[in-house]
Design an enzyme around this catalytic site. Structure first.
Site, PDB file in Angstrom:
ATOM      1  N   CYS A  90      40.173 -38.495 -24.080  1.00  0.00           N
ATOM      2  CA  CYS A  90      41.128 -38.047 -23.084  1.00  0.00           C
ATOM      3  C   CYS A  90      40.389 -37.156 -22.113  1.00  0.00           C
ATOM      4  CB  CYS A  90      42.294 -37.300 -23.722  1.00  0.00           C
ATOM      5  SG  CYS A  90      43.513 -36.712 -22.519  1.00  0.00           S
ATOM      6  N   GLU A 128      42.835 -43.702 -18.254  1.00  0.00           N
ATOM      7  CA  GLU A 128      41.617 -44.189 -18.877  1.00  0.00           C
ATOM      8  C   GLU A 128      41.039 -45.275 -17.978  1.00  0.00           C
ATOM      9  OE1 GLU A 128      38.837 -43.499 -20.480  1.00  0.00           O
ATOM     10  OE2 GLU A 128      40.139 -42.802 -22.101  1.00  0.00           O
TER      11      GLU A 128
END
Length: 271
Positions: A2, A114
């Site tokens: 993350c 992402e």
């Protein structure tokens, strides 16, 4: 992994969702659609209040800096590298094991970004042609639109170069716990591109379902093996992902337009 996420919900909404009893209005953060490492972020934690006779932990919304600085660190310089803690080793790594035992938090988000390398660029890399890969960003979020409750850890660090009354004498920092990305199908898949989270990236933030919030936040729970059982991945099929503009790749860009769903990957970033 993350490395970037979006957080637009205000303290009032988060208080209702998580049952928060206390927050400081002066610490409220504006909506942030491109949260990057070392930024200040909202976290939910259970901790006794200072200067009150009642020793019970109180659920609070606090503002911490993203990038954990261990209490024993000599300097805060490594904070930008401590944004994630791996669920598989968090109980034994010196940087995280103390926080894992007693200082756990929830980091609320709308979802996280992402980046995936397009298939065309991957083919060029296989052929040995030196073209810099252009990566397509995806926004990953709960399919039902609920808050993404990311498992987190927090820590306090004392800057010994400053006097006790200096506003920066103490640093409060946090890290997101990550786990293996789901290999099962997404709840909603984009028309083109990945069908699973693992197709995008091998890691993902550990999402805590509401039935685990109390146990995860409870500072009285210190048994390592019991705590490790809370690191189990959530049930599959709760997440969706969709492509967003590559403008999110620049941390200076920030606004709700970053969350706009594209019909497909941008040109030159085909999956």
């Amino acid at each position: 992994m993350c490395g970037r996420y979006a957080a637009s919900r205000g303290p009032e909404e988060l208080a209702e969702v998580f049952g928060i009893e206390k927050w400081e209005p002066g610490e409220s953060l504006a909506p942030d659609y491109n949260v990057a490492p070392t930024k200040e972020v909202h976290v939910v934690l259970d901790r006794p209040l200072k200067d009150v006779p009642d020793p019970r932990p109180v659920r609070q919304l606090r503002t911490l800096r993203w990038g954990l600085v261990p209490s024993w660190s000599k300097t805060p310089e490594g904070a930008a590298r401590m944004i994630n803690a791996r669920a598989e080793t968090v109980h034994e790594k010196p940087s995280f094991r103390r926080a894992f035992a007693t200082r756990r938090c929830v980091i609320p988000a709308d979802g996280y970004y992402e980046w995936v390398t397009g298939q065309q660029e991957r083919d060029l890399e296989v052929e040995g042609r030196k073209k810099r890969p252009r990566k397509q960003p995806y926004f990953v979020l709960p399919a039902d639109g609920s808050v993404l409750a990311m498992a987190g850890l927090y820590e306090f660090w004392r800057d010994r170069t400053l006097p006790d009354d200096h506003p920066r004498a103490w640093w409060a920092t946090c890290s997101v716990v990550t786990t293996d990305a789901e290999t099962g199908p997404l709840a909603v898949s984009p028309a083109e591109g990945p069908r699973t989270l693992a197709d995008i990236h091998p890691r993902m933030p550990l999402m805590l379902t509401p039935d685990r919030w109390d146990a995860w936040l409870d500072p009285s729970r210190t048994d390592v093996e019991e705590l490790r059982s809370l690191l189990a991945p959530p049930p599959p099929g709760l997440m969706r992902a969709y492509p967003v503009s590559t403008t999110v790749s620049n941390v200076r860009n920030n606004g709700p337009e970053l969350l706009k769903e594209l019909e497909g990957p941008e040109e030159g970033t085909l999956f």
